[in-house]
Write an enzyme that holds these catalytic residues in place. Structure first.
Site, PDB file in Angstrom:
ATOM      1  N   CYS A   1       1.681  -1.308   0.217  1.00 49.51           N
ATOM      2  CA  CYS A   1       0.149  -0.163  -0.517  1.00 49.51           C
ATOM      3  C   CYS A   1       0.857   1.579   0.357  1.00 49.51           C
ATOM      4  O   CYS A   1       1.773   1.741   0.775  1.00 49.51           O
ATOM      5  CB  CYS A   1      -0.781   0.309   1.387  1.00 49.51           C
ATOM      6  SG  CYS A   1      -1.873   1.530   1.709  1.00 49.51           S
TER       7      CYS A   1
ATOM      8  N   CYS B   1      -0.214   6.455   6.999  1.00 50.21           N
ATOM      9  CA  CYS B   1      -1.689   6.026   7.407  1.00 50.21           C
ATOM     10  C   CYS B   1      -1.016   5.458   8.578  1.00 50.21           C
ATOM     11  O   CYS B   1      -2.170   5.168   9.678  1.00 50.21           O
ATOM     12  CB  CYS B   1      -2.505   4.457   6.524  1.00 50.21           C
ATOM     13  SG  CYS B   1      -4.131   4.280   7.374  1.00 50.21           S
TER      14      CYS B   1
ATOM     15  N   CYS C   1      -7.757   1.448  -0.419  1.00 54.62           N
ATOM     16  CA  CYS C   1      -7.995   0.576   0.436  1.00 54.62           C
ATOM     17  C   CYS C   1      -7.482  -0.388   0.157  1.00 54.62           C
ATOM     18  O   CYS C   1      -8.440  -1.043   0.248  1.00 54.62           O
ATOM     19  CB  CYS C   1      -7.974   1.347   1.655  1.00 54.62           C
ATOM     20  SG  CYS C   1      -7.804   0.334   2.953  1.00 54.62           S
TER      21      CYS C   1
ATOM     22  N   GLN D   1     -20.248  -5.664  13.705  1.00 56.52           N
ATOM     23  CA  GLN D   1     -18.724  -6.080  13.054  1.00 56.52           C
ATOM     24  C   GLN D   1     -18.375  -5.623  11.466  1.00 56.52           C
ATOM     25  O   GLN D   1     -19.271  -5.900  10.947  1.00 56.52           O
ATOM     26  CB  GLN D   1     -18.865  -7.338  13.018  1.00 56.52           C
ATOM     27  CG  GLN D   1     -19.029  -7.936  14.537  1.00 56.52           C
ATOM     28  CD  GLN D   1     -17.801  -7.913  15.776  1.00 56.52           C
ATOM     29  OE1 GLN D   1     -16.701  -7.125  15.203  1.00 56.52           O
ATOM     30  NE2 GLN D   1     -17.706  -8.684  16.953  1.00 56.52           N
TER      31      GLN D   1
ATOM     32  N   TYR E   1     -23.369  -7.707  27.126  1.00 61.41           N
ATOM     33  CA  TYR E   1     -22.991  -6.343  26.535  1.00 61.41           C
ATOM     34  C   TYR E   1     -23.517  -7.049  24.941  1.00 61.41           C
ATOM     35  O   TYR E   1     -22.557  -6.810  24.236  1.00 61.41           O
ATOM     36  CB  TYR E   1     -21.087  -6.292  26.281  1.00 61.41           C
ATOM     37  CG  TYR E   1     -20.800  -6.454  27.846  1.00 61.41           C
ATOM     38  CD1 TYR E   1     -19.841  -5.130  28.013  1.00 61.41           C
ATOM     39  CD2 TYR E   1     -20.404  -7.680  28.043  1.00 61.41           C
ATOM     40  CE1 TYR E   1     -19.770  -5.496  29.042  1.00 61.41           C
ATOM     41  CE2 TYR E   1     -19.414  -7.559  29.579  1.00 61.41           C
ATOM     42  CZ  TYR E   1     -18.633  -6.291  29.877  1.00 61.41           C
ATOM     43  OH  TYR E   1     -18.395  -6.352  31.404  1.00 61.41           O
TER      44      TYR E   1
ATOM     45  N   GLU F   1     -27.887  -4.135  27.703  1.00 61.43           N
ATOM     46  CA  GLU F   1     -26.362  -3.066  27.128  1.00 61.43           C
ATOM     47  C   GLU F   1     -27.314  -2.018  27.905  1.00 61.43           C
ATOM     48  O   GLU F   1     -27.732  -1.342  28.493  1.00 61.43           O
ATOM     49  CB  GLU F   1     -26.845  -3.316  25.730  1.00 61.43           C
ATOM     50  CG  GLU F   1     -26.500  -1.966  24.687  1.00 61.43           C
ATOM     51  CD  GLU F   1     -24.874  -2.456  24.731  1.00 61.43           C
ATOM     52  OE1 GLU F   1     -24.822  -1.417  25.368  1.00 61.43           O
ATOM     53  OE2 GLU F   1     -23.676  -3.598  24.068  1.00 61.43           O
TER      54      GLU F   1
ATOM     55  N   ASP G   1     -19.147 -10.212  25.925  1.00 62.26           N
ATOM     56  CA  ASP G   1     -18.043  -9.634  24.932  1.00 62.26           C
ATOM     57  C   ASP G   1     -18.106  -7.836  25.009  1.00 62.26           C
ATOM     58  O   ASP G   1     -18.904  -7.543  24.108  1.00 62.26           O
ATOM     59  CB  ASP G   1     -19.512  -9.929  23.098  1.00 62.26           C
ATOM     60  CG  ASP G   1     -18.530  -9.100  22.407  1.00 62.26           C
ATOM     61  OD1 ASP G   1     -17.101  -9.115  22.075  1.00 62.26           O
ATOM     62  OD2 ASP G   1     -19.518  -9.201  20.512  1.00 62.26           O
TER      63      ASP G   1
ATOM     64  N   CYS H   1     -11.950  -8.761  22.360  1.00 61.15           N
ATOM     65  CA  CYS H   1     -10.817  -8.323  20.878  1.00 61.15           C
ATOM     66  C   CYS H   1     -10.002  -7.639  21.637  1.00 61.15           C
ATOM     67  O   CYS H   1      -9.041  -6.650  20.703  1.00 61.15           O
ATOM     68  CB  CYS H   1     -12.134  -7.329  20.441  1.00 61.15           C
ATOM     69  SG  CYS H   1     -12.435  -6.065  21.816  1.00 61.15           S
TER      70      CYS H   1
END
Length: 386
Positions: free
Chosen positions: A9, A15, A92, A216, A245, A266, A314, A341
């Protein structure tokens, strides 16, 4: 290796978004596998990371900042890390190609319709950002114009031209953000075209996605992630499941076919509204969603004499707080399925859960974000000999 993967790239240094671009995709997967083993191997065997067949152009949500360069020319692209300097980007390697083309078209249309981009130095101008979201399964496309004012003088001719160039666009929304700060979207939306939302299909369920909905960004890998999570839950149709969550309800609704009932909790009220809509959209009768703190909700469940059989969690990148972990240990579900994550905060939380009597049974990494350092992990914990 796919020949396209060898393409370097031109924006890589300015970036900073794709930290692993110097590696082939196979090398990236090996790197991430080693990272998870290093952080989580103390808890048990780490299964082989689930990668992508084609790791390019997977982002279904593309955000472009608009501004002026040093020569006062209009540019659109990505903020340079740690600054508000815009790196001009037309294409991109990880973003949806259709979204990139729409953003370039919008930038080229600005002079024709006398639309000025916002200048942070002077405070003048109108357009700040453009957000494009595409449902990969449905093909529906949402364009969100983020501006400082709801006044759009040449709205009709601009939209007519944009829709002629890109008939795939399903809806256009004007979002008003007149405040300074790092948040892209403001609190007000003005519908310009279409229904104001798009829909997508994930794990056999249909989801409504509004401008501010969390969804997502890599649908094909999300299906692998959620399939692993539901498999780990070991549902037989008799369980009460708590989806902590829960966001817009994606994990809970995916699990609903195999559970007796699913309760989603949530903190974000808008996400709960989306979750309720999504349950109706899929005619799911055994799910209900509520707004509130998941830890407090579990405390109340235990106080009322009810305990979930399975808890999906999550949490954000920062992981769970101490109160949630304490509440979870009090609720004592038979199975905990932790979707993370951040392997660093996951390791911290697993240590606390293991100290509380749980044992890690399975660890499954999933590569949700090729070419970046990020990696998601699904972990199954059980209590006793279950």
């Amino acid at each position: 290796m796919n020949q396209r993967e060898k393409t370097v790239c031109p924006h890589r240094r300015a970036c900073g978004g794709c930290q692993l671009q110097n590696m082939s995709y196979g090398e990236q997967l090996l790197h991430k596998q080693k990272k998870i083993v290093s952080l989580l191997g103390q808890f048990g065997h780490v299964e082989e990371i689930l990668g992508m067949d084609d790791p390019l152009h997977y982002r279904n949500k593309v955000h472009a900042a608009f501004g002026l360069d040093r020569n006062r020319r209009v540019v659109s692209g990505i903020y340079q890390p740690g600054s508000h300097a815009i790196v001009p980007v037309d294409e991109c390697m990880i973003e949806d190609e259709a979204a990139d083309r729409i953003i370039v078209s919008i930038r080229k249309l600005l002079p024709e319709f006398k639309i000025q981009v916002f200048d942070e130095r002077s405070g003048s101008g109108w357009l700040r950002h453009v957000l494009v979201r595409r449902g990969f399964a449905t093909g529906q496309v949402m364009v969100v114009l983020v501006a400082v004012s709801p006044i759009f003088k040449l709205q009709k001719p601009f939209l007519a031209k944009l829709l002629r160039l890109h008939p795939e666009i399903s809806t256009v929304v004007l979002n008003i953000n007149d405040r300074f700060g790092p948040v892209v979207l403001g609190r007000r939306d003005k519908l310009l075209f279409g229904p104001g939302y798009i829909e997508d299909i994930l794990c056999g369920k249909r989801y409504r996605i509004s401008p501010s909905s969390f969804y997502q960004i890599n649908p094909s890998q999300t299906e692998k992630l959620y399939s692993a999570a539901v498999e780990f839950a070991g549902l037989s149709g008799k369980e009460t499941v708590l989806d902590a969550y829960c966001g817009i309800g994606t994990i809970g609704l995916t699990a609903s076919d195999r559970a007796k009932q699913v309760i989603g909790v949530e903190l974000n009220a808008d996400a709960v509204k989306d979750a309720i809509v999504n349950a109706r959209l899929n005619s799911v009768k055994n799910c209900w969603f509520t707004q509130g703190d998941a830890g407090k909700f579990m405390e109340q469940m235990v106080s009322d004499g009810h305990r979930p059989d399975v808890v999906f969690m999550d949490p954000p990148r920062s992981g769970s707080d101490g109160r949630f972990i304490t509440s979870l240990l009090k609720a004592a579900p038979k199975r905990i399925v932790y979707v993370s994550c951040s392997p660093e905060t996951l390791a911290r939380d697993l240590e606390l859960l293991c100290q509380g009597g749980y044992r890690v049974r399975r660890i499954q990494p999933v590569d949700m974000f090729p070419f970046t350092n990020h990696v998601e992990t699904v972990v199954l914990l059980t209590k006793g000999t279950v």
